[in-house]
Design an enzyme around this catalytic site. Sequence first.
Site, PDB file in Angstrom:
ATOM      1  N   HIS A 172      -3.667  -4.852  -0.502  1.00  0.00           N
ATOM      2  CA  HIS A 172      -3.243  -5.462   0.758  1.00  0.00           C
ATOM      3  C   HIS A 172      -3.276  -6.982   0.614  1.00  0.00           C
ATOM      4  CE1 HIS A 172      -3.138  -1.931   3.435  1.00  0.00           C
ATOM      5  NE2 HIS A 172      -4.062  -1.447   2.621  1.00  0.00           N
ATOM      6  N   CYS A 215       0.840  -1.202   0.000  1.00  0.00           N
ATOM      7  CA  CYS A 215       0.000   0.000   0.000  1.00  0.00           C
ATOM      8  C   CYS A 215       0.882   1.263   0.000  1.00  0.00           C
ATOM      9  CB  CYS A 215      -1.003  -0.041   1.156  1.00  0.00           C
ATOM     10  SG  CYS A 215      -2.379   1.129   0.940  1.00  0.00           S
ATOM     11  N   GLU A 255      -2.397  -9.138   2.693  1.00  0.00           N
ATOM     12  CA  GLU A 255      -2.799  -9.724   3.980  1.00  0.00           C
ATOM     13  C   GLU A 255      -4.298  -9.636   4.224  1.00  0.00           C
ATOM     14  OE1 GLU A 255      -2.382  -5.372   4.995  1.00  0.00           O
ATOM     15  OE2 GLU A 255      -1.524  -6.776   3.543  1.00  0.00           O
TER      16      GLU A 255
END
Length: 198
Positions: free
Chosen positions: A180, A78, A182
């Site tokens: 992202h 990001c 994750e």
Amino acid sequence: MIAIIDYGAGNLFSVKNALDFLGFENKITSSEEDLKVADRLILPGVGAFPDAMRMLGESGLIGVIKEEVKKKPLLGICLGMQMLFEKSYEFGETEGLGLIKGSVKLMSPKDLAIPHIGWNSLEFNKPCKLLENVKNGEYVYFVHSYAAECSSNNVAAYCDYGMKVPALVFEGNVYGAQFHPEKSGETGLNILRKFESL
């Protein structure tokens, strides 16, 4: 070991939780020595580019990051991806790490809201090791208002948000995800798995 770089402006724990879930040894750290002994580095980031670069500068880690990426993989996530470029025009002009040529500018998608928040599909552009376990068109999760402007040769994948947004970029050992991983379900986990295997 994967070192998650702690400089005061990162989404540290969501990244750590994903790496823990995958069973990968990792550590949140602001120690130069930890970055030197780590096998891989992750540079997370949330907030504004000038603040993040100031905090990274104050951490004293810029020099060691630039030295270590000559020897090991680095993944910026990001805002951490945006910091890999030469400069950003968020709240004026601020110098970035300069690990990938290009700059970061406010998005200007036609008839779409800013920030760009939500799931969007990856459109492959250049072969990249991080995408070897991912299929073209798979969805990942974005939250951002600024986007990179760089050579197409550095873009592994775009997403379409009223404009072509570089979603995954790379140069040598340096990789950057505007999305992202994750928070991107199995697709994101597959990207992190590939990063751990580099």
